[in-house]
Scaffold this motif. Structure first.
Motif, PDB file in Angstrom:
ATOM      1  N   ARG A  65      66.138  -2.361  43.838  1.00  0.00           N
ATOM      2  CA  ARG A  65      65.188  -2.754  44.812  1.00  0.00           C
ATOM      3  C   ARG A  65      66.015  -2.583  46.193  1.00  0.00           C
ATOM      4  O   ARG A  65      67.009  -2.079  46.446  1.00  0.00           O
ATOM      5  CB  ARG A  65      64.549  -3.655  44.502  1.00  0.00           C
ATOM      6  N   ASP A  66      65.207  -3.252  47.254  1.00  0.00           N
ATOM      7  CA  ASP A  66      65.940  -3.656  48.403  1.00  0.00           C
ATOM      8  C   ASP A  66      67.177  -4.224  48.323  1.00  0.00           C
ATOM      9  O   ASP A  66      67.321  -5.419  47.418  1.00  0.00           O
ATOM     10  CB  ASP A  66      65.073  -4.317  49.348  1.00  0.00           C
ATOM     11  N   ASN A  67      68.198  -4.208  49.021  1.00  0.00           N
ATOM     12  CA  ASN A  67      69.482  -4.870  48.761  1.00  0.00           C
ATOM     13  C   ASN A  67      69.756  -5.929  49.736  1.00  0.00           C
ATOM     14  O   ASN A  67      70.732  -6.287  49.915  1.00  0.00           O
ATOM     15  CB  ASN A  67      70.768  -3.725  48.924  1.00  0.00           C
ATOM     16  N   ARG A  68      68.645  -6.156  50.606  1.00  0.00           N
ATOM     17  CA  ARG A  68      68.667  -7.301  51.458  1.00  0.00           C
ATOM     18  C   ARG A  68      68.304  -8.628  50.812  1.00  0.00           C
ATOM     19  O   ARG A  68      67.211  -8.739  50.475  1.00  0.00           O
ATOM     20  CB  ARG A  68      67.746  -7.093  52.695  1.00  0.00           C
ATOM     21  N   ILE A  69      69.032  -9.721  50.713  1.00  0.00           N
ATOM     22  CA  ILE A  69      68.909 -10.827  50.076  1.00  0.00           C
ATOM     23  C   ILE A  69      68.113 -11.695  51.038  1.00  0.00           C
ATOM     24  O   ILE A  69      68.550 -11.982  52.151  1.00  0.00           O
ATOM     25  CB  ILE A  69      70.058 -11.736  49.694  1.00  0.00           C
ATOM     26  N   ASN A  70      67.155 -12.422  50.625  1.00  0.00           N
ATOM     27  CA  ASN A  70      66.117 -13.153  51.367  1.00  0.00           C
ATOM     28  C   ASN A  70      66.760 -14.841  51.427  1.00  0.00           C
ATOM     29  O   ASN A  70      66.309 -15.528  50.729  1.00  0.00           O
ATOM     30  CB  ASN A  70      64.702 -13.237  50.845  1.00  0.00           C
ATOM     31  N   HIS A  71      68.018 -14.901  51.924  1.00  0.00           N
ATOM     32  CA  HIS A  71      68.622 -16.120  51.830  1.00  0.00           C
ATOM     33  C   HIS A  71      69.779 -16.305  52.847  1.00  0.00           C
ATOM     34  O   HIS A  71      69.958 -15.115  53.290  1.00  0.00           O
ATOM     35  CB  HIS A  71      69.122 -16.470  50.427  1.00  0.00           C
ATOM     36  N   GLN A 112      66.132 -12.395  42.089  1.00  0.00           N
ATOM     37  CA  GLN A 112      64.868 -11.519  42.375  1.00  0.00           C
ATOM     38  C   GLN A 112      64.939 -10.173  42.813  1.00  0.00           C
ATOM     39  O   GLN A 112      64.027  -9.426  42.559  1.00  0.00           O
ATOM     40  CB  GLN A 112      64.282 -12.296  43.719  1.00  0.00           C
ATOM     41  N   LEU A 113      66.150  -9.669  43.134  1.00  0.00           N
ATOM     42  CA  LEU A 113      66.298  -8.306  43.437  1.00  0.00           C
ATOM     43  C   LEU A 113      66.269  -7.226  42.077  1.00  0.00           C
ATOM     44  O   LEU A 113      66.624  -6.123  42.210  1.00  0.00           O
ATOM     45  CB  LEU A 113      67.624  -8.028  44.263  1.00  0.00           C
ATOM     46  N   ALA A 114      66.772  -7.952  41.028  1.00  0.00           N
ATOM     47  CA  ALA A 114      67.123  -7.174  39.681  1.00  0.00           C
ATOM     48  C   ALA A 114      65.619  -6.424  39.161  1.00  0.00           C
ATOM     49  O   ALA A 114      64.742  -7.014  39.267  1.00  0.00           O
ATOM     50  CB  ALA A 114      67.578  -8.257  38.736  1.00  0.00           C
ATOM     51  N   CYS A 115      65.907  -5.135  38.768  1.00  0.00           N
ATOM     52  CA  CYS A 115      64.786  -4.470  38.440  1.00  0.00           C
ATOM     53  C   CYS A 115      64.667  -4.438  36.795  1.00  0.00           C
ATOM     54  O   CYS A 115      64.254  -3.522  36.169  1.00  0.00           O
ATOM     55  CB  CYS A 115      64.976  -3.052  38.644  1.00  0.00           C
ATOM     56  N   THR A 116      65.005  -5.659  36.150  1.00  0.00           N
ATOM     57  CA  THR A 116      64.776  -5.746  34.646  1.00  0.00           C
ATOM     58  C   THR A 116      64.904  -7.436  34.454  1.00  0.00           C
ATOM     59  O   THR A 116      64.820  -8.067  35.430  1.00  0.00           O
ATOM     60  CB  THR A 116      66.238  -5.429  33.975  1.00  0.00           C
ATOM     61  N   SER A 117      64.264  -7.605  33.242  1.00  0.00           N
ATOM     62  CA  SER A 117      64.097  -8.907  32.823  1.00  0.00           C
ATOM     63  C   SER A 117      65.390  -9.987  33.173  1.00  0.00           C
ATOM     64  O   SER A 117      66.660  -9.485  32.611  1.00  0.00           O
ATOM     65  CB  SER A 117      63.703  -9.175  31.433  1.00  0.00           C
ATOM     66  N   THR A 118      65.214 -10.888  33.484  1.00  0.00           N
ATOM     67  CA  THR A 118      66.601 -11.800  33.843  1.00  0.00           C
ATOM     68  C   THR A 118      66.283 -13.236  33.044  1.00  0.00           C
ATOM     69  O   THR A 118      66.895 -14.257  33.402  1.00  0.00           O
ATOM     70  CB  THR A 118      66.570 -12.342  35.424  1.00  0.00           C
ATOM     71  N   THR A 119      65.602 -13.053  31.903  1.00  0.00           N
ATOM     72  CA  THR A 119      65.454 -14.403  31.055  1.00  0.00           C
ATOM     73  C   THR A 119      66.904 -14.836  30.351  1.00  0.00           C
ATOM     74  O   THR A 119      66.914 -16.014  30.512  1.00  0.00           O
ATOM     75  CB  THR A 119      64.568 -13.818  29.917  1.00  0.00           C
ATOM     76  N   LYS A 120      67.762 -13.808  30.130  1.00  0.00           N
ATOM     77  CA  LYS A 120      68.887 -14.359  29.447  1.00  0.00           C
ATOM     78  C   LYS A 120      69.666 -15.120  30.653  1.00  0.00           C
ATOM     79  O   LYS A 120      70.338 -16.065  30.199  1.00  0.00           O
ATOM     80  CB  LYS A 120      69.866 -13.372  28.855  1.00  0.00           C
ATOM     81  N   PHE A 124      72.753 -16.920  52.006  1.00  0.00           N
ATOM     82  CA  PHE A 124      74.070 -16.557  51.504  1.00  0.00           C
ATOM     83  C   PHE A 124      73.690 -15.958  50.019  1.00  0.00           C
ATOM     84  O   PHE A 124      72.714 -16.014  49.551  1.00  0.00           O
ATOM     85  CB  PHE A 124      75.162 -17.375  51.360  1.00  0.00           C
ATOM     86  N   CYS A 125      74.856 -15.331  49.386  1.00  0.00           N
ATOM     87  CA  CYS A 125      74.667 -14.761  48.205  1.00  0.00           C
ATOM     88  C   CYS A 125      74.547 -15.840  46.918  1.00  0.00           C
ATOM     89  O   CYS A 125      75.670 -16.055  46.316  1.00  0.00           O
ATOM     90  CB  CYS A 125      75.795 -13.688  47.798  1.00  0.00           C
ATOM     91  N   ASP A 126      73.324 -16.268  46.593  1.00  0.00           N
ATOM     92  CA  ASP A 126      73.244 -17.411  45.750  1.00  0.00           C
ATOM     93  C   ASP A 126      72.735 -16.803  44.551  1.00  0.00           C
ATOM     94  O   ASP A 126      71.759 -15.454  44.567  1.00  0.00           O
ATOM     95  CB  ASP A 126      72.388 -18.459  46.007  1.00  0.00           C
ATOM     96  N   ILE A 127      72.659 -17.356  43.259  1.00  0.00           N
ATOM     97  CA  ILE A 127      71.985 -16.652  42.300  1.00  0.00           C
ATOM     98  C   ILE A 127      70.459 -16.237  42.184  1.00  0.00           C
ATOM     99  O   ILE A 127      70.067 -15.349  41.939  1.00  0.00           O
ATOM    100  CB  ILE A 127      72.389 -17.680  40.779  1.00  0.00           C
ATOM    101  N   PRO A 128      69.549 -17.451  42.452  1.00  0.00           N
ATOM    102  CA  PRO A 128      68.230 -17.047  42.343  1.00  0.00           C
ATOM    103  C   PRO A 128      67.727 -16.034  43.304  1.00  0.00           C
ATOM    104  O   PRO A 128      66.739 -15.083  43.005  1.00  0.00           O
ATOM    105  CB  PRO A 128      67.485 -18.700  42.958  1.00  0.00           C
ATOM    106  N   PRO A 129      68.234 -15.877  44.641  1.00  0.00           N
ATOM    107  CA  PRO A 129      67.651 -14.661  45.565  1.00  0.00           C
ATOM    108  C   PRO A 129      68.300 -13.481  45.022  1.00  0.00           C
ATOM    109  O   PRO A 129      67.589 -12.354  45.156  1.00  0.00           O
ATOM    110  CB  PRO A 129      68.096 -15.033  46.785  1.00  0.00           C
ATOM    111  N   VAL A 130      69.429 -13.483  44.420  1.00  0.00           N
ATOM    112  CA  VAL A 130      70.214 -12.209  43.796  1.00  0.00           C
ATOM    113  C   VAL A 130      69.310 -11.687  42.634  1.00  0.00           C
ATOM    114  O   VAL A 130      68.852 -10.549  42.515  1.00  0.00           O
ATOM    115  CB  VAL A 130      71.655 -12.451  43.423  1.00  0.00           C
TER     116      VAL A 130
END
Length: 215
Positions: free
Chosen positions: A72-78, A88-96, A80-86
């Motif tokens: 998806r878009d590579n612009r982080i809505n935050h 959100q940009l993943a295009c697969t399940s992040t359950t693990k 800095f580069c923190d775990i939750p906002p990054v």
């Protein structure tokens, strides 16, 4: 690199806050043995363990996060580069990743917080046994700065990392992350040092000089 450094410093601070609580425990509950219990070697070992624990936690999260596919878009809505906002940009399940995040944060934040609570439970029990009011006040005053920092740091960090992805709100998260990423570090020098008489005198002197220069 930004995520790794941020998580390294954040995780290490968790452990160091617990170490500081343990230091206060020894100073108040075992004052005669303080020099032996908290000698230079012990302090170096505790600091080294804190940094190693922070490094392992940071490396784990950084590797897992950036193994995710991003389409998806590579612009982080935050800020800095923190775990939750990054995530959100993943295009697969992040359950693990969320499970690992929850468990790892439990190991780092909860374990260090529990150690802090245990230390302060012993501290409060010991202080309440002091008969003089001035003695109790003096003992509690040595812990005030640390308690303020602990409240700011653990409160905001827990809100950020102990939630499911569905409840993330970037507008809300930016405000909370600012507390432990910017506001708390900015306040630390004031919180820890303004109890010192020399620091207070220096601050008054600087303020007076500024006022005189303006008028």
């Amino acid at each position: 690199m930004q995520m790794y450094c941020f998580l390294l410093l954040g995780g290490t601070e968790c452990y160091l806050l617990a170490v500081m609580a343990y230091d206060r425990y020894n100073a108040i509950c075992h004052p005669l043995l303080y020099g032996t219990d908290m000698d230079k070697r012990t302090c170096i070992q505790l600091v080294a363990i804190s940094w190693i624990g922070g490094a392992i936690n940071s490396l784990t999260h950084t590797i897992l996060t950036f193994r995710l596919p991003f389409c998806r878009d590579n612009r982080i809505n935050h800020f800095f580069c923190d775990i939750p906002p990054v995530m959100q940009l993943a295009c697969t399940s992040t359950t693990k990743n969320q499970i690992v995040l929850f468990v790892a944060c439990g190991c780092v934040i909860v374990s260090s917080f529990i150690l802090t609570i245990i230390s302060y439970t012993h501290i409060i029990t010991t202080v309440l046994k002091i008969k003089s009011t001035s003695g109790r006040k003096k003992a509690f005053s040595t812990c005030t700065s640390h308690l303020i920092v602990v409240t700011l740091f653990y409160g905001s960090a827990t809100f950020m990392y102990f939630r499911p992805k569905s409840s993330y709100s970037m507008n809300q998260d930016r405000v909370v992350s600012a507390l432990y990423a910017f506001v708390a570090p900015l306040l630390n020098p004031f919180i820890y040092s303004l109890r010192n008489g020399d620091v207070k005198a220096a601050v008054r002197k600087i303020v007076c000089l500024v006022i005189l220069q303006r008028y």
